[in-house]
Design a protein around this motif. Sequence first.
Motif, short mmCIF file in Angstrom:
data_model
loop_
_atom_site.label_atom_id
_atom_site.label_comp_id
_atom_site.label_asym_id
_atom_site.label_seq_id
_atom_site.Cartn_x
_atom_site.Cartn_y
_atom_site.Cartn_z
N VAL A 80 0.85 -1.18 0.00
CA VAL A 80 0.00 0.00 0.00
C VAL A 80 0.90 1.24 0.00
O VAL A 80 2.01 1.20 0.50
CB VAL A 80 -0.97 0.04 1.22
CG1 VAL A 80 -1.90 -1.16 1.20
CG2 VAL A 80 -0.21 0.10 2.54
N GLU A 81 0.38 2.31 -0.59
CA GLU A 81 1.14 3.57 -0.61
C GLU A 81 0.48 4.57 0.32
O GLU A 81 -0.73 4.79 0.25
CB GLU A 81 1.19 4.14 -2.04
CG GLU A 81 1.90 5.50 -2.11
CD GLU A 81 2.04 6.04 -3.53
OE1 GLU A 81 1.53 5.41 -4.48
OE2 GLU A 81 2.67 7.11 -3.67
N ALA A 82 1.27 5.16 1.20
CA ALA A 82 0.76 6.19 2.12
C ALA A 82 0.68 7.52 1.38
O ALA A 82 1.65 7.97 0.79
CB ALA A 82 1.70 6.32 3.32
N VAL A 138 6.27 5.00 1.33
CA VAL A 138 6.23 6.38 1.79
C VAL A 138 6.90 7.26 0.73
O VAL A 138 7.98 6.92 0.25
CB VAL A 138 6.96 6.51 3.14
CG1 VAL A 138 7.06 7.96 3.58
CG2 VAL A 138 6.26 5.68 4.21
N ASN A 139 6.26 8.35 0.36
CA ASN A 139 6.84 9.30 -0.60
C ASN A 139 7.80 10.23 0.12
O ASN A 139 7.47 10.80 1.15
CB ASN A 139 5.74 10.14 -1.25
CG ASN A 139 4.86 9.31 -2.17
OD1 ASN A 139 5.27 8.96 -3.27
ND2 ASN A 139 3.67 8.96 -1.70
N VAL A 140 9.01 10.37 -0.42
CA VAL A 140 10.00 11.26 0.20
C VAL A 140 10.39 12.33 -0.82
O VAL A 140 10.73 12.01 -1.96
CB VAL A 140 11.23 10.47 0.68
CG1 VAL A 140 12.24 11.40 1.35
CG2 VAL A 140 10.82 9.36 1.66
N VAL A 156 10.55 3.18 0.17
CA VAL A 156 10.72 4.61 -0.05
C VAL A 156 10.47 4.89 -1.53
O VAL A 156 11.02 4.22 -2.39
CB VAL A 156 12.15 5.04 0.36
CG1 VAL A 156 12.47 6.42 -0.16
CG2 VAL A 156 12.29 5.01 1.88
N GLU A 157 9.59 5.86 -1.81
CA GLU A 157 9.36 6.28 -3.20
C GLU A 157 9.99 7.65 -3.42
O GLU A 157 9.64 8.61 -2.73
CB GLU A 157 7.85 6.36 -3.51
CG GLU A 157 7.20 5.00 -3.55
CD GLU A 157 5.78 5.00 -4.16
OE1 GLU A 157 5.33 6.04 -4.67
OE2 GLU A 157 5.16 3.93 -4.11
N VAL A 158 10.92 7.72 -4.36
CA VAL A 158 11.50 9.01 -4.74
C VAL A 158 11.25 9.22 -6.23
O VAL A 158 11.27 8.26 -7.00
CB VAL A 158 13.03 9.10 -4.46
CG1 VAL A 158 13.31 9.02 -2.98
CG2 VAL A 158 13.80 8.02 -5.20
N ILE A 182 11.38 4.07 -7.79
CA ILE A 182 11.48 5.33 -8.52
C ILE A 182 10.08 5.69 -9.04
O ILE A 182 9.50 4.96 -9.84
CB ILE A 182 12.46 5.25 -9.71
CG1 ILE A 182 13.82 4.75 -9.25
CG2 ILE A 182 12.59 6.62 -10.37
CD1 ILE A 182 14.44 5.52 -8.12
N ASP A 183 9.57 6.80 -8.53
CA ASP A 183 8.21 7.25 -8.81
C ASP A 183 8.20 8.10 -10.09
O ASP A 183 9.21 8.68 -10.46
CB ASP A 183 7.78 8.14 -7.62
CG ASP A 183 6.29 8.13 -7.39
OD1 ASP A 183 5.54 7.62 -8.25
OD2 ASP A 183 5.88 8.64 -6.35
N ASP A 184 7.02 8.18 -10.72
CA ASP A 184 6.83 9.01 -11.91
C ASP A 184 7.88 8.69 -12.96
O ASP A 184 8.39 9.59 -13.65
CB ASP A 184 6.90 10.52 -11.55
CG ASP A 184 5.85 10.92 -10.52
OD1 ASP A 184 4.97 10.09 -10.20
OD2 ASP A 184 5.92 12.05 -10.03
CA CA Z 1 4.28 7.87 -5.09
#
Ligand code: CA
Length: 278
Positions: free
Chosen positions: A57-59, A116-118, A149-151, A178-180
Amino acid sequence: AKNKGRNAYEFYRPEMTTAASELLAIDRGLRNAIQSNQLVVLYQPKIELSTGRIAGVEALVRWHPPSQGMRSPDSFIHVAEETSLIDRIGDWIFDAVCNQIREWKDRQVPPVRIAVNVSARQFRNPHYVENIRKKLAACSPFDGFGVDVEVTETTLQSEPSIAEALRQLKAIGFTIAIDDFGTGYSSLSSLKQLPVDTLKIDRSFIEEIPDGPDSTAIASAIIAMGHSLGLTVVAEGVETQEQLKFVVDQGCDEAQGFLFFSPLSAQECEQFLMKGSV
Ligand code: CA
Ligand code: C2E
Ligand code: CA
Ligand code: CA
């Protein structure tokens, strides 16, 4: 006339004044929000495509000012990133996630990883990794629960110290996504040098499947490239059956999007975790 004109432009443009005062108002409101418990974390499940099970799950943070609607992070995170307020918000979110893990563990919810998005800015704090290592140590063992960790891809390019920070995070048990992905310009070799586990294909590409030929080609290229590097690939923003079929056919590992789940309150999310699948 020349001097006067210059000053007038720099100091009296009405739209500039509005923007600055709005930024200040958001900043002030946010500082208060942290103290008076107006921040909320929602959880959006990701689906493992081969099994239909919840893969993690993504916070996602929300700001709920009294007697107003929920504010989306796109309306305030960038303001917090302008000042060091993002450090405090980031700490708050990390604590909230640790508390949630403890609570779910106590209630015998099947273990799940929480992403968690950082923000890039948080990595500028030289104590960041040590700070969250302590938090994590204070509330483990997690018995199967874990934190990802999502960066964003942009963060990788903007922060020179990022590679070392990610290596340290990885060493203390985080996985790195790695997000986006696809919106920046990471080279294959830079990806290979970073301790990355997962690529999340940016929603803007998924959105144009199947009618946008470029986005469709980029999405399949990211899946193939990710797999050739041994990475897990996640499609984000999956809203239609067609998009789902496409990413499944291309061998994508996981998907996240309104077709499956919107971001859920912790209580709603817990019910789905108890069931385990969609
Ligand atoms: Ca994200
Ligand atoms: P993101 O990390 O790329 O998160 C995905 C965003 O897409 C979320 O928006 C999510 O609600 C939305 N979404 C998920 N599935 C779909 C779908 O099928 N269709 C559409 N149209 N949207 C979908 P949200 O929650 O508003 O968050 C926006 C951004 O704010 C996030 O983008 C992330 O960059 C940032 N953010 C959210 N929470 C945090 C946080 O705790 N810390 C930091 N630093 N940034 C955060
Ligand atoms: Ca994203
Ligand atoms: Ca985004």
